[in-house]
Design a protein around this motif. Structure first.
Motif, mmCIF file in Angstrom:
data_model
loop_
_atom_site.group_PDB
_atom_site.id
_atom_site.type_symbol
_atom_site.label_atom_id
_atom_site.label_comp_id
_atom_site.label_asym_id
_atom_site.label_seq_id
_atom_site.Cartn_x
_atom_site.Cartn_y
_atom_site.Cartn_z
ATOM 1 N N MET A 148 25.379 -15.289 -22.652
ATOM 2 C CA MET A 148 25.516 -13.933 -22.143
ATOM 3 C C MET A 148 26.643 -13.171 -22.838
ATOM 4 N N ARG A 149 27.777 -13.807 -23.054
ATOM 5 C CA ARG A 149 28.900 -13.113 -23.692
ATOM 6 C C ARG A 149 28.541 -12.708 -25.113
ATOM 7 N N ALA B 219 26.277 -9.723 -24.851
ATOM 8 C CA ALA B 219 26.986 -8.489 -24.514
ATOM 9 C C ALA B 219 27.765 -7.957 -25.711
ATOM 10 N N ASP B 220 28.403 -8.863 -26.450
ATOM 11 C CA ASP B 220 29.137 -8.439 -27.651
ATOM 12 C C ASP B 220 28.195 -7.829 -28.679
ATOM 13 N N THR C 42 18.703 -9.811 -17.470
ATOM 14 C CA THR C 42 19.767 -8.854 -17.175
ATOM 15 C C THR C 42 19.178 -7.516 -16.727
ATOM 16 N N TRP D 283 24.596 -2.579 -19.617
ATOM 17 C CA TRP D 283 24.075 -3.724 -18.874
ATOM 18 C C TRP D 283 24.927 -3.954 -17.635
ATOM 19 N N GLU E 90 25.531 -6.547 -15.936
ATOM 20 C CA GLU E 90 26.348 -7.753 -15.982
ATOM 21 C C GLU E 90 27.615 -7.578 -16.817
ATOM 22 N N ASP E 91 27.665 -6.544 -17.634
ATOM 23 C CA ASP E 91 28.838 -6.292 -18.481
ATOM 24 C C ASP E 91 29.395 -4.884 -18.229
ATOM 25 N N ARG F 154 33.356 -3.636 -18.550
ATOM 26 C CA ARG F 154 33.814 -3.500 -19.940
ATOM 27 C C ARG F 154 33.059 -2.397 -20.662
ATOM 28 N N ALA F 155 31.745 -2.313 -20.434
ATOM 29 C CA ALA F 155 30.921 -1.337 -21.150
ATOM 30 C C ALA F 155 31.304 0.108 -20.814
#
Length: 359
Positions: free
Chosen positions: A271-272, A275-276, A313, A320, A322-323, A326-327
């Motif tokens: 997942m990380r 997201a990156d 997701t 997203w 789930e992120d 940060r997003a």
């Protein structure tokens, strides 16, 4: 930069291009499990061009039939002139399409498709009813499946519009002066110990595939288009007809005509990492060009839908769930140009997609 490469013809043609392409395709089918994993043949899109192997050329309603098909990525051009399907011309297209009515890029794509033994080709302007909003919305929502199911995507990378074609004379684009220079190699005659030989030298083709689409794409206008960014990521295989050479990209690697690029792709599924990768994608995608800024999210929706299915997701207006913390910390870089927020836009203001770029 010095290194040995294969010869690149200055004037490419259908026969030499297809011969090399067939070699790349055979290698891909035989040695790349990721590329073989897709079900073939796929279900045809709602409408495709039936190109056959002769003069028969017409628009075909597939009714969900399974068959191999190819797709075309190209620039419409500023004038947006050229043949297209409308409500008034739909039945005429089904009955037949005159070869002389087709722009050069369409003709080249059809000849490539026929040469590879494929009978169907999808081109957006002909396979989507352009003045039918309901049809456009329905088919654009299926864009992810259309490109993901394509046997091969043809990208007319260097053509500024549909008249440019795939087989123009090779050139190098000079960024500083904005001019085109011949890409012909320099022939050197060598005489050593009574023996004669010829050596061909050419400059290194830097950043030929523009891995970062936000780079200068004046020599490759197609790679600066936002819709094409999604097409490139979704397609199983793409052949790029670049102004310097052909480049073949699949889910497992990249090959070029000169032999200088041989890159295998390795990506994780965590997942990380996902997201990156998405944030990196948005940074590149947000500076690409659109004819209509309201297409900013729709042009990415097919890719987002595929990723949501794969990672489980939740997609929310370009971000997203789930992120999300940060997003939401995105910021606008001033060097991308002036931006505004349109009062008519339906995008929430907390999304990066709410910013419209001014020409």
């Amino acid at each position: 930069v010095f290194g040995s490469t294969s010869h690149i013809p200055s004037n490419p043609d259908l026969c030499t291009a297809v011969a090399l392409l067939e070699q790349w395709m055979r290698d891909c089918e035989a040695t790349h499990p990721k590329c073989r994993s897709v079900r073939t043949p796929s279900s045809l899109p709602t409408r495709v061009l039936y190109v056959g192997s002769g003069a028969d050329l017409r628009l075909f309603k597939s009714n969900g039939q399974d068959a191999k098909y190819m797709t075309l990525s190209y620039c419409w051009g500023k004038s947006k002139l050229g043949i297209k399907t409308t409500k008034a011309t739909l039945q005429h297209r089904i009955c037949g399409i005159r070869w002389s009515r087709l722009p050069k890029t369409f003709q080249d794509a059809i000849e490539i498709t026929r040469a590879l033994g494929i009978e169907y080709l999808w081109i957006d302007s002909l396979c989507i009813i352009q003045d039918d909003q309901e049809d456009w919305q329905r088919e654009s929502a299926r864009m992810a499946d259309i490109y993901a199911g394509s046997y091969l995507n043809i990208a007319a990378t260097s053509a500024e519009d549909s008249q440019g074609g795939c087989f123009e004379r090779r050139y190098r684009y000079q960024k500083d002066s904005g001019t085109k220079c011949p890409a012909d190699p320099l022939k050197l005659e060598l005489h050593l110990q009574g023996e004669s030989a010829s050596l061909f030298v050419r400059p290194d083709f830097e950043n030929i595939l523009h891995i970062n689409p936000s780079d200068n794409t004046a020599g490759s206008p197609l790679l600066g288009r936002a819709w094409v960014y999604q097409e490139r990521l979704l397609a199983r295989r793409t052949i790029f007809f670049h102004h310097e050479e052909m480049v073949f990209e699949c889910r497992s690697g990249t090959r070029c005509e000169c032999g200088g690029i041989a890159r295998l792709l390795r990506r994780g599924n965590k997942m990380r990492q996902f997201a990156d990768l998405w944030l990196e994608t948005v940074e590149k995608y947000s500076c690409l060009k659109l004819s209509y800024e309201t297409d900013r999210l729709p042009a990415l929706s097919g890719l987002a839908s595929r990723l949501a299915q794969r990672f489980g997701t939740t997609y929310i207006a370009g971000l997203w769930k789930e992120d999300l913390p940060r997003a939401l910390l995105w910021s606008r870089e001033s060097y991308f140009g002036e931006t505004i927020r349109s009062a008519a836009a339906c995008t929430p203001t907390w999304s990066w997609a709410s910013l419209y770029f001014l020409d």
